[in-house]
Motif scaffolding. Structure first.
Motif, mmCIF file in Angstrom:
data_model
loop_
_atom_site.group_PDB
_atom_site.id
_atom_site.type_symbol
_atom_site.label_atom_id
_atom_site.label_comp_id
_atom_site.label_asym_id
_atom_site.label_seq_id
_atom_site.Cartn_x
_atom_site.Cartn_y
_atom_site.Cartn_z
ATOM 1 N N GLY A 336 -2.949 -2.368 -4.966
ATOM 2 C CA GLY A 336 -2.393 -3.614 -4.464
ATOM 3 C C GLY A 336 -2.536 -3.825 -2.975
ATOM 4 O O GLY A 336 -1.954 -4.768 -2.443
ATOM 5 N N HIS A 357 -0.163 -6.960 -3.141
ATOM 6 C CA HIS A 357 0.161 -7.320 -4.519
ATOM 7 C C HIS A 357 0.888 -6.130 -5.150
ATOM 8 O O HIS A 357 1.009 -5.071 -4.535
ATOM 9 C CB HIS A 357 -1.110 -7.669 -5.304
ATOM 10 C CG HIS A 357 -1.758 -8.942 -4.856
ATOM 11 N ND1 HIS A 357 -1.473 -10.174 -5.387
ATOM 12 C CD2 HIS A 357 -2.702 -9.177 -3.897
ATOM 13 C CE1 HIS A 357 -2.206 -11.107 -4.801
ATOM 14 N NE2 HIS A 357 -2.954 -10.528 -3.875
ATOM 15 N N ILE A 358 1.347 -6.331 -6.359
ATOM 16 C CA ILE A 358 2.126 -5.283 -7.020
ATOM 17 C C ILE A 358 1.261 -4.038 -7.186
ATOM 18 O O ILE A 358 0.111 -4.126 -7.629
ATOM 19 C CB ILE A 358 2.622 -5.775 -8.387
ATOM 20 C CG1 ILE A 358 3.606 -6.945 -8.195
ATOM 21 C CG2 ILE A 358 3.285 -4.650 -9.169
ATOM 22 C CD1 ILE A 358 4.077 -7.548 -9.492
ATOM 23 N N SER A 361 -1.817 -3.166 -9.870
ATOM 24 C CA SER A 361 -2.519 -4.365 -10.353
ATOM 25 C C SER A 361 -3.816 -4.525 -9.566
ATOM 26 O O SER A 361 -3.822 -4.487 -8.334
ATOM 27 C CB SER A 361 -1.641 -5.603 -10.183
ATOM 28 O OG SER A 361 -1.383 -5.854 -8.825
ATOM 29 N N ASP A 381 -1.531 -9.352 -10.740
ATOM 30 C CA ASP A 381 -0.125 -9.604 -11.027
ATOM 31 C C ASP A 381 0.166 -11.081 -11.219
ATOM 32 O O ASP A 381 1.311 -11.527 -11.024
ATOM 33 C CB ASP A 381 0.747 -9.033 -9.905
ATOM 34 C CG ASP A 381 0.322 -9.549 -8.540
ATOM 35 O OD1 ASP A 381 -0.674 -10.303 -8.469
ATOM 36 O OD2 ASP A 381 0.978 -9.206 -7.536
ATOM 37 N N ASN A 400 2.827 -18.275 -8.186
ATOM 38 C CA ASN A 400 3.064 -17.369 -9.313
ATOM 39 C C ASN A 400 2.664 -18.045 -10.617
ATOM 40 O O ASN A 400 2.377 -19.244 -10.664
ATOM 41 C CB ASN A 400 4.544 -16.966 -9.379
ATOM 42 C CG ASN A 400 4.965 -16.157 -8.173
ATOM 43 O OD1 ASN A 400 4.258 -15.242 -7.767
ATOM 44 N ND2 ASN A 400 6.107 -16.490 -7.591
#
Length: 636
Positions: A336, A357-358, A361, A381, A400
């Protein structure tokens, strides 16, 4: 004497200044009495308006107003005179303001006219209304120009059939003449917009990397080479027609330090060309390195960049890209993080964002804006983020809910840098994949396009063509365009009708007219084409009738018909005979009756000299011996 010389000098200086063109320098500027000028203008306007009113009154008294047509000069003066009269009646004490009315040609000379005359075709208030309409239209056009959604070219679309599996790579050359698509079916297809017709068929298809999925395709900045990144460890460079130019070398997988190997040792994930240098390109791999290459030297890489985690461990880069000026190299990693290096300094990162990012992922795409200040990242993600390079700690905006099932889902900027585009993924038969458009400044979701009932994986927005290319999860490559806003590209092939296939008429032959030929060489005139076709059909040579099977042992390299040779006869009659020959005596005695009745092979030769056969007769001792048990019989 001195005074005369001084005067001569002054006169000489004056002549020089006049010749040089600056004789007016040093003189006092002229002054104007503005109050006197305005007063003179006011008096002239009053006199002209009174003169016009007197003439109008005389015309009314004589009754000419109803029968005569006013002249163009009166049309110009009358509205201004009426306005002037109203001003005088409303405020007699106040002085009139504004330019004077144009006088008659007889009373005033051309030198006394102030201001330009009214233009021909002037219609008073109607002209003002037309100007207002034009202003409104211009204002609406400006509003359309300011609205970035109006610039999206999606009114028309064409569909290119790549195959049945996911289109995982798309590339357009810089001029926009050719499109290249690659997929999970290992194929790379070439599409030429200028050469295609409405059938929309690719002119070439090949498998450059054998049985490896195509991960990325990109044209060089000159458009003469194509970088092919597949699932193996060696990237390939093809020329414009698909022929191999170079193949990167594979590294030694038993060396621990990846810097000491000459190439990648694991599967490739992504690759791209340098935006300024046509010989350099970059690849990233599962061996934890990002390498730059030179087309002219395929034996070894140029430089190696090794992404590291917070603990200093190896991290796998999943995507990589150059900045617009080619000075920075950015990589998105599996943990990430986004790591950016200076192209000339491969040891330490210049920008490093932890947990962009997560963790865990895969970042599927990194894309720089055209101004080079904004970096967009598409994460596994289900998010899309934009970052400011000058302040790389926190994202500027984030969106999102953008489902992502593929490790190469794209995001890209519009040609005017006002919109950001990405695709969404869906499971089979669970909805439609979409192209989602975000405004860069506010990051609002301003527009969507339903692509197809499969995932939208790859997306390109070509700046010259102003057309959007989309690769889908069901093997389609879609091209969206606008006939007005777009240029060339798909507009070239949709207007061409399908080519008719030329059927070769093998049965017909041209009739040659020979009027002076002898009767024995003269051909009969063809009365009907149908009859001639029927005759040609019966002719074995003209109709290309296949030759019949060979009878006999075979000749000319052709095999005879079944059973025509000794070997085929043996196969048919003996080898394929399914009688049971396990008992040899019975098999021989089976032919005994026929041999005795009709002797053909052996008996005729010994017919005269053959003695009579004498066989032993069965005795009682023999019968008793047969009745004895086996263990009592004498062994011979």
């Amino acid at each position: 004497m001195d005074s005369n010389n001084a005067e001569d000098n002054l006169s000489g200086d004056g002549d020089i200044t006049s010749v040089m063109g600056f004789s007016g320098f040093g003189k006092k500027a002229r002054t104007f009495d503005l109050d006197a000028i305005f007063e003179q203008t006011r008096r002239t306007a009053i006199e002209r308006s009174r003169h016009v009113l007197d003439e109008r009154q005389k015309a009314d008294e004589e009754g000419q107003s109803s029968t005569t047509v006013p002249t163009q000069k009166d049309k110009k003066i009358a509205p201004a005179a009426s306005r002037k009269q109203e001003d005088d009646s409303s405020s007699s004490d106040s002085e009139p303001i504004g330019p004077p009315l144009p006088p008659k040609e007889d009373d005033v000379d051309d030198d006394d006219l102030v201001g330009p005359p009214l233009p021909p075709g002037y219609r008073g208030s109607s002209a003002l209304s037309d100007d207002d309409d034009e202003d409104d239209e211009a204002q609406e056009d400006n509003e359309d120009d300011d609205n970035p959604v109006k610039k999206i070219p999606d009114t028309h679309e064409i569909t290119l059939l790549h195959g049945t599996k996911t289109v995982s790579a798309l590339a357009l050359d810089p001029s926009g003449a050719r499109l290249v698509s690659g997929g999970y079916d290992f194929d790379v297809r070439f599409w030429d917009f200028a050469g295609m017709d409405q059938s929309l068929q690719a002119f070439r298809s090949l498998q450059p990397c054998e049985c490896h999925q195509i991960r990325s395709l990109q044209y060089s900045i000159t458009g003469d080479r194509i970088l092919v990144v597949s699932g193996n460890a060696q990237a390939k460079v093809l020329d414009r027609d698909g022929f191999n130019v170079m193949e990167c070398i594979k590294g030694d997988q038993y060396i621990v330090d990846m810097v000491n190997t000459k190439g990648h040792t694991a599967m490739l994930n992504d690759g791209c060309w340098h935006p300024k240098m046509k010989e350099e390109f970059m690849t990233c791999s599962n061996d934890g390195t990002v390498r730059t290459w030179d087309v002219t030297s395929e034996k070894k890489h140029k430089s190696v960049f090794k992404p590291r985690s917070f603990q200093g461990k190896k991290v796998i880069p999943t995507c990589c890209t150059y900045s617009r000026d080619g000075k920075l190299i950015a990589a998105g990693c599996q943990d990430g993080t986004i790591q950016i290096w200076d192209r000339n300094l491969s040891v330490h990162t210049k920008f490093h964002c932890r947990q962009a990012h997560i963790p865990g992922s895969d970042i599927s795409c990194l894309s720089f804006s055209y101004d080079g200040l904004i970096l967009a990242s598409r994460g596994g993600d289900d998010t899309l983020k934009i970052w400011d390079i000058r302040n790389f700690k926190k994202p500027l905006n984030m969106a999102n809910g953008l489902t992502n099932y593929f490790p190469m889902t794209d995001c890209c900027f519009s040609p005017d840098d006002q919109l950001l585009v990405t695709g969404t993924s869906v499971k089979k038969d669970e909805g439609h994949g979409k192209l989602v458009f975000f405004e860069r400044a506010t990051f609002q979701r301003v527009y969507e396009i339903d692509v197809t009932n499969a995932s939208a994986v790859r997306c390109l927005w070509h700046p010259k063509l102003n057309q959007i290319m989309v690769g889908t999860g069901n093997g389609l490559a879609k091209v969206y365009y606008d006939p007005i806003k777009s240029h060339r590209g798909a507009k070239l092939c949709v207007v061409k009708s399908k080519r008719k296939q030329k059927h070769a008429e093998a049965l017909t032959q041209e009739y040659v007219i020979t009027p002076h030929a002898l009767p024995m060489f003269r051909e009969a005139r063809q009365r009907s084409t149908r009859k001639q076709l029927e005759k040609d059909r019966l002719d074995p040579k003209k109709s290309h009738k296949p030759e019949p099977p060979v009878s006999g042992p075979g000749r000319g390299g052709r095999v005879a018909a079944h059973g025509g040779t000794l070997s085929s006869f043996i196969v048919k009659n003996i080898a394929l005979d399914k009688t049971d020959d396990s008992n040899a005596r019975e098999a021989i005695l089976r032919h005994a009756k026929e041999a005795s009745e009709n002797p053909y092979w052996v008996a005729p030769a010994y017919k005269k000299t053959q003695p009579n056969p004498v066989f032993a007769e069965d005795s009682e001792e023999d019968e008793d011996a047969e009745k004895e048990p086996e263990w009592k019989k004498r062994k011979i």
